[in-house]
Design an enzyme around this catalytic site. Structure first.
Site, PDB file in Angstrom:
ATOM      1  N   GLY A   1       0.824  -1.209   0.000  1.00  0.00           N
ATOM      2  CA  GLY A   1       0.000   0.000   0.000  1.00  0.00           C
ATOM      3  C   GLY A   1       0.856   1.257   0.000  1.00  0.00           C
ATOM      4  O   GLY A   1       0.589   2.211  -0.757  1.00  0.00           O
TER       5      GLY A   1
ATOM      6  N   SER B   1       0.338  -7.158  -9.393  1.00  0.00           N
ATOM      7  CA  SER B   1       1.516  -8.019  -9.268  1.00  0.00           C
ATOM      8  C   SER B   1       2.801  -7.237  -9.486  1.00  0.00           C
ATOM      9  O   SER B   1       2.838  -6.303 -10.270  1.00  0.00           O
ATOM     10  CB  SER B   1       1.473  -9.155 -10.293  1.00  0.00           C
ATOM     11  OG  SER B   1       2.670  -9.905 -10.193  1.00  0.00           O
TER      12      SER B   1
ATOM     13  N   LYS C   1      -5.519 -12.687 -11.472  1.00  0.00           N
ATOM     14  CA  LYS C   1      -4.353 -12.556 -10.575  1.00  0.00           C
ATOM     15  C   LYS C   1      -4.062 -13.888  -9.880  1.00  0.00           C
ATOM     16  O   LYS C   1      -2.907 -14.279  -9.690  1.00  0.00           O
ATOM     17  CB  LYS C   1      -4.591 -11.443  -9.540  1.00  0.00           C
ATOM     18  CG  LYS C   1      -3.480 -11.346  -8.488  1.00  0.00           C
ATOM     19  CD  LYS C   1      -2.172 -10.872  -9.103  1.00  0.00           C
ATOM     20  CE  LYS C   1      -0.897 -11.146  -8.383  1.00  0.00           C
ATOM     21  NZ  LYS C   1      -0.713 -11.141  -7.009  1.00  0.00           N
TER      22      LYS C   1
ATOM     23  N   HIS D   1      -2.367 -16.029 -12.326  1.00  0.00           N
ATOM     24  CA  HIS D   1      -0.998 -15.517 -12.449  1.00  0.00           C
ATOM     25  C   HIS D   1      -0.139 -16.143 -11.349  1.00  0.00           C
ATOM     26  O   HIS D   1       0.970 -16.626 -11.598  1.00  0.00           O
ATOM     27  CB  HIS D   1      -0.987 -13.981 -12.323  1.00  0.00           C
ATOM     28  CG  HIS D   1       0.375 -13.397 -12.080  1.00  0.00           C
ATOM     29  ND1 HIS D   1       0.993 -13.419 -10.834  1.00  0.00           N
ATOM     30  CD2 HIS D   1       1.260 -12.802 -12.906  1.00  0.00           C
ATOM     31  CE1 HIS D   1       2.179 -12.866 -10.931  1.00  0.00           C
ATOM     32  NE2 HIS D   1       2.372 -12.478 -12.172  1.00  0.00           N
ATOM     33  N   ASN D   2      -0.651 -16.142 -10.146  1.00  0.00           N
ATOM     34  CA  ASN D   2       0.130 -16.689  -9.042  1.00  0.00           C
ATOM     35  C   ASN D   2       0.302 -18.202  -9.149  1.00  0.00           C
ATOM     36  O   ASN D   2       1.352 -18.733  -8.808  1.00  0.00           O
ATOM     37  CB  ASN D   2      -0.514 -16.320  -7.698  1.00  0.00           C
ATOM     38  CG  ASN D   2      -0.201 -14.892  -7.294  1.00  0.00           C
ATOM     39  OD1 ASN D   2       0.035 -14.048  -8.152  1.00  0.00           O
ATOM     40  ND2 ASN D   2      -0.193 -14.608  -6.012  1.00  0.00           N
TER      41      ASN D   2
ATOM     42  N   GLU E   1       2.966 -18.650 -11.438  1.00  0.00           N
ATOM     43  CA  GLU E   1       4.186 -18.248 -10.717  1.00  0.00           C
ATOM     44  C   GLU E   1       4.710 -19.423  -9.854  1.00  0.00           C
ATOM     45  O   GLU E   1       5.914 -19.704  -9.841  1.00  0.00           O
ATOM     46  CB  GLU E   1       3.832 -17.036  -9.844  1.00  0.00           C
ATOM     47  CG  GLU E   1       4.891 -16.542  -8.878  1.00  0.00           C
ATOM     48  CD  GLU E   1       4.339 -15.411  -7.969  1.00  0.00           C
ATOM     49  OE1 GLU E   1       3.843 -14.404  -8.491  1.00  0.00           O
ATOM     50  OE2 GLU E   1       4.410 -15.559  -6.741  1.00  0.00           O
TER      51      GLU E   1
END
Ligand code: 6PG
Length: 470
Positions: free
Chosen positions: A15, A130, A184, A187-188, A191
């Protein structure tokens, strides 16, 4: 006074970096953290960007400091904390405002939040981000889900803070409601598979070829400018050559071999199973992390069984080159699976996920960024209807070249007792996928035998049963 263009709630590493990135791009950013001391520290450390930061000690002041219509990014721990923030903000914000959840949410939570949203409440965006801390600060890859009108409103700031690939922002609207968080998650998942396969290849070099960390680092450094060119290969080389002064060895040699996981890899596998679209390499990677965490059991098992003797070892460049190609083949399997899962989810949830765009926004900023993703973007642009990445002409040709090396590496590893579950899963996946006549005829017969489930025959119409026990 309402002066901030956008707000950020949650000043943890991600953040705080995202807020600085926003300020760096010329926007005035309002910030708020539940612990006021963290907000103060952030404002104090903002340096040259301090005059574009409006820090508030209460949520009320924070909301009041935003220009209307307001946009607020929440970057807090996924789960209950998000629900708490959304409900606190709902009470202070209004129809026309937008709440953006930028954490690693389970997309099913995001879907639920969309469903529960009242007609007159602020709009909601589920945004996958990401790139880790560095990406958040200087340009992450951003995957957006929600109403397209809401996206249009936040698009200028989101594209400004996103990574750029040859000038193109790595941020896009991907579909309604949970689309961004779903993408997402996948995506992970990819990954995880990418990292696991790299670790397996490292294991072959370390335990089979007896190479030390700096020598393995040199191999990865060479691969970093070939077809495997990617952020993960770069950092692997970097990690392996990092020396630990206190231990006097490469730091990787004193790091405990038990991997953590926060859930996104597992969610990818659960969703792939729910849709009946196998993601065996991602699954193997998630399982390998779980097995890695069972350190005591693994030690007891080694005490009980020992390690298998070495039965075969090739030396020199031949095996190194095979390792590179095996990694490339394994990568094709993992990405083919991840994209197939996204294609299926797109149909199931009515998102219309743009696969080529997803590959495009993953080319920079995110953890799996690579040259390979540019090739995937091209493949899906040229073959939008391809049922599987492996069936696009470019990747089919790549597979033809890397198939034999993958087989040799997996065989050699298995013969010598070296664990390569993700690479082996890639062999199993391709071999099953490309065999027109498989062995499920036997399974169908068994199912019919014990449960009269019926089967189709190639020489007759309709559902059939066998003459079992006649
Ligand atoms: C990213 C990363 C990021 C984070 C993961 C790691 O895309 O920036 O994937 O989301 O590093 O949470 O997940 P694990 O802790 O499960 O490895």
């Amino acid at each position: 006074m309402a002066q901030a263009d956008i707000g950020v709630i949650g000043l943890g590493v991600m953040g705080a970096n995202l807020a600085l990135n926003i300020a760096d791009n010329g926007y005035t950013v309002a910030v708020y953290n539940r612990t006021a001391a963290r907000t103060e520290a952030f404002a104090a450390e903002a340096g040259r960007l301090a005059d574009r930061v409006v820090a508030s000690a209460t949520l009320e002041d924070f909301v009041a400091s935003l220009k209307s219509p307001r946009s607020v990014i929440i970057m807090v721990k996924a789960g209950d904390a998000v629900d708490e923030q959304v409900s606190a903000l709902n009470a202070l914000m209004e129809d026309g405002d937008i709440i953006i959840d930028a954490g690693n949410a389970n997309f099913r939570d995001t879907m639920r939040r969309f469903e529960q949203r009242a007609q007159t409440a602020p709009g909601l965006i589920g945004m996958g981000v990401s790139g880790g801390a560095e990406g958040a600060r200087h340009g992450p890859s951003i995957m957006v889900g929600g109403a397209q009108d809401d996206w249009r409103r936040i698009e200028p700031v989101v594209t400004a803070i996103a990574a750029k690939y040859k000038g193109e922002p790595c941020a896009a609207w991907l579909g309604e409601n949970g689309a961004g968080h779903f993408v997402k998650t996948i995506h992970n998942g990819i990954e995880y598979a990418d990292m696991q396969m790299i670790a397996e290849v490292y294991g072959v070099m370390r335990d089979h070829l007896n190479m030390d960390a700096p020598s393995i680092a040199s191999v990865f450094s060479v691969w970093a400018s070939g077809p495997l060119d990617s952020y993960l290969i770069d950092i692997t080389a970097e990690v392996l050559k990092t020396h630990d002064a206190s231990a006097g060895v490469a730091i990787v040699d004193v790091i405990v071999d038990a991997a953590g996981q926060k859930g996104t890899g597992r969610w990818s596998v659960i969703e792939s199973q729910m849709m009946g679209v196998p993601a065996t390499s991602i699954e193997a990677a998630v399982a390998a992390r779980s097995l890695s965490a069972m350190r005591e059991e693994r030690k007891a098992a080694q005490d009980r069984f020992g390690l298998p003797p070495m039965v075969e070892r090739r030396e020199g460049n031949a095996i190194i080159s095979d390792l590179e190609n095996a990694l490339l083949a394994g990568k094709i399997a993992a990405y083919a699976q991840g994209f197939a899962v996204m294609a299926a989810a797109s149909k199931e949830f009515g998102w219309g996920l743009p696969l080529a765009t997803i590959a495009r926004i993953w080319r920079a900023g995110c953890i799996i960024r690579s040259r390979f993703l540019d090739e995937i973007a091209t493949a899906f642009t040229e073959n939008p209807e391809a049922p599987n990445l492996a069936m696009t002409p470019e990747f089919a040709a790549m597979l033809e070249k890397t198939d034999a090396p993958l087989r040799r590496i997996v065989s050699e590893a298995v013969l010598n007792g070296l664990p390569v579950p993700a690479l082996a899963s890639a062999v199993g996946y391709f071999d099953t996928y490309r065999r027109a006549r498989g062995t499920a005829n036997l399974i169908q017969a068994q199912r019919d035998f014990f449960g009269a489930h019926g089967f189709a025959r190639s020489d007759m119409e309709g559902e059939q049963h066998g003459p079992w026990g006649e």
